[in-house]
Scaffold this active site. Sequence first.
Site, mmCIF file in Angstrom:
data_model
loop_
_atom_site.group_PDB
_atom_site.id
_atom_site.type_symbol
_atom_site.label_atom_id
_atom_site.label_comp_id
_atom_site.label_asym_id
_atom_site.label_seq_id
_atom_site.Cartn_x
_atom_site.Cartn_y
_atom_site.Cartn_z
ATOM 1 N N GLY A 48 0.772 -1.013 -0.018
ATOM 2 C CA GLY A 48 -0.259 0.034 -0.169
ATOM 3 C C GLY A 48 0.816 1.421 -0.159
ATOM 4 O O GLY A 48 2.137 1.111 0.111
ATOM 5 N N ASP A 103 3.014 -3.097 8.089
ATOM 6 C CA ASP A 103 1.991 -2.844 7.159
ATOM 7 C C ASP A 103 0.960 -1.715 7.564
ATOM 8 O O ASP A 103 0.785 -1.187 8.510
ATOM 9 C CB ASP A 103 1.063 -4.163 7.127
ATOM 10 C CG ASP A 103 0.514 -4.296 5.591
ATOM 11 O OD1 ASP A 103 0.337 -3.423 4.924
ATOM 12 O OD2 ASP A 103 -0.092 -5.465 5.407
ATOM 13 N N LYS A 116 -8.206 -4.740 6.355
ATOM 14 C CA LYS A 116 -7.204 -4.555 5.490
ATOM 15 C C LYS A 116 -7.705 -5.301 4.297
ATOM 16 O O LYS A 116 -8.514 -5.916 4.017
ATOM 17 C CB LYS A 116 -5.871 -5.299 5.825
ATOM 18 C CG LYS A 116 -5.563 -4.717 7.073
ATOM 19 C CD LYS A 116 -4.046 -5.312 7.297
ATOM 20 C CE LYS A 116 -2.942 -5.349 6.499
ATOM 21 N NZ LYS A 116 -2.836 -4.341 5.554
ATOM 22 N N GLY A 117 -6.875 -4.910 3.215
ATOM 23 C CA GLY A 117 -7.362 -5.493 1.833
ATOM 24 C C GLY A 117 -7.797 -4.291 0.474
ATOM 25 O O GLY A 117 -8.086 -4.641 -0.392
ATOM 26 N N GLY A 118 -7.783 -2.947 1.048
ATOM 27 C CA GLY A 118 -7.929 -2.084 0.048
ATOM 28 C C GLY A 118 -7.189 -1.991 -1.087
ATOM 29 O O GLY A 118 -7.557 -1.831 -2.192
ATOM 30 N N GLU A 125 -0.836 -10.785 3.032
ATOM 31 C CA GLU A 125 -0.663 -9.904 4.068
ATOM 32 C C GLU A 125 -0.913 -10.858 5.324
ATOM 33 O O GLU A 125 -0.095 -10.764 6.432
ATOM 34 C CB GLU A 125 -1.585 -8.732 4.265
ATOM 35 C CG GLU A 125 -1.092 -7.703 3.279
ATOM 36 C CD GLU A 125 -2.041 -6.379 2.930
ATOM 37 O OE1 GLU A 125 -1.714 -5.456 2.505
ATOM 38 O OE2 GLU A 125 -3.259 -6.437 3.329
ATOM 39 N N LYS A 143 -7.643 6.844 9.750
ATOM 40 C CA LYS A 143 -7.873 5.217 9.832
ATOM 41 C C LYS A 143 -8.206 4.693 11.171
ATOM 42 O O LYS A 143 -8.904 3.603 11.154
ATOM 43 C CB LYS A 143 -6.336 4.475 9.557
ATOM 44 C CG LYS A 143 -5.692 4.842 8.213
ATOM 45 C CD LYS A 143 -6.480 4.522 6.836
ATOM 46 C CE LYS A 143 -5.818 4.816 5.631
ATOM 47 N NZ LYS A 143 -4.802 4.175 5.276
HETATM 48 C C1 5RP Z 1 -3.599 -3.678 1.060
HETATM 49 C C2 5RP Z 1 -3.867 -3.078 2.348
HETATM 50 C C3 5RP Z 1 -3.301 -1.863 2.886
HETATM 51 O O1 5RP Z 1 -2.440 -2.004 3.837
HETATM 52 C C4 5RP Z 1 -4.391 -0.831 2.965
HETATM 53 O O2 5RP Z 1 -5.272 -0.915 2.069
HETATM 54 C C5 5RP Z 1 -3.664 0.665 3.197
HETATM 55 O O3 5RP Z 1 -3.426 1.047 2.041
HETATM 56 P P1 5RP Z 1 -2.724 2.677 2.200
HETATM 57 O O4 5RP Z 1 -1.450 2.663 2.955
HETATM 58 O O5 5RP Z 1 -2.446 2.764 0.734
HETATM 59 O O6 5RP Z 1 -3.977 3.557 2.761
HETATM 60 O O7 5RP Z 1 -4.449 -3.656 3.158
HETATM 61 O O8 5RP Z 1 -4.182 -4.537 0.802
#
Ligand code: 5RP
Length: 250
Positions: A48, A103, A116-118, A125, A143
């Site tokens: 991410g 992460d 998570k998983g965006g 992960e 967040k």
């Molecule tokens: C990816 C994720 C990322 O950790 C989550 O989407 C946060 O992303 P970002 O740091 O771009 O805001 O879970 O699968």
Amino acid sequence: MSHHRPTPLHSSNHAGTPALTQEELKALVGQEALRYVKPGDIIGVGTGSTVNHFINALGANEILCKSLKGAVSSSEATTVLLHKIGIPVLEASQVDRLSVYIDGADEIDHAGNMIKGGGAALTREKIVASLADTFICIADESKLVQTLGRFPLPVEIIPMACAQLIRRFKQIGGQAKLRLKGEQPLVTDNAQHILDVTSLQIKEPQAFESLISQWAGVVTVGVFAHQKATLCLLATSTGVKTLEFKSLGT
Ligand code: 5RP
């Protein structure tokens, strides 16, 4: 959870100083996370935009970067970036354990449970996180939530189960939608699809994660409660706060 005194920002927010952007906040915690990487470590690295800042910060610290034995990566995208800064990428099956996994998260609550998983990398992960003694979540203050569920919950699924899983989520009050890339279903690094589920309020994250994980066709649910954060480096307008979470066991 215990709050520590925020690490003050170098550019203090005096009147007239523009507030930091979300990207700058992400860069701040990416840098801060270096404190948890020890020379000679093998580390786990998430996916991410926040993690990308961490990888950049690591790349800029040549001595620490060169000292690392390697990293286990949670996605093809992260693997490319790790290779760019010269870190050997190891398979998860080559390591017994990792001292630390770093992460981001789409949401984190006050107990360290996360959505998570965006970025569609949730399955790998969760696998890499489960190898680690410590999960350091790096996030900006947007967040942090009271209850998980405002962010659409990603669920990686086997494509043939799509319609029945959409119906099952409807039965518990969720609206599930297949994630698209352009006009086609998005295909994950594991050749599967993603459902994004809205209208959920996840009040008991561990029980919820256990329940959804048992549904036929679910590969991984994006609730990380069994693999929750050990601590969160949270970038706020007044500095980086360290939130430490109690382990409840699984
Ligand atoms: C990816 C994720 C990322 O950790 C989550 O989407 C946060 O992303 P970002 O740091 O771009 O805001 O879970 O699968």
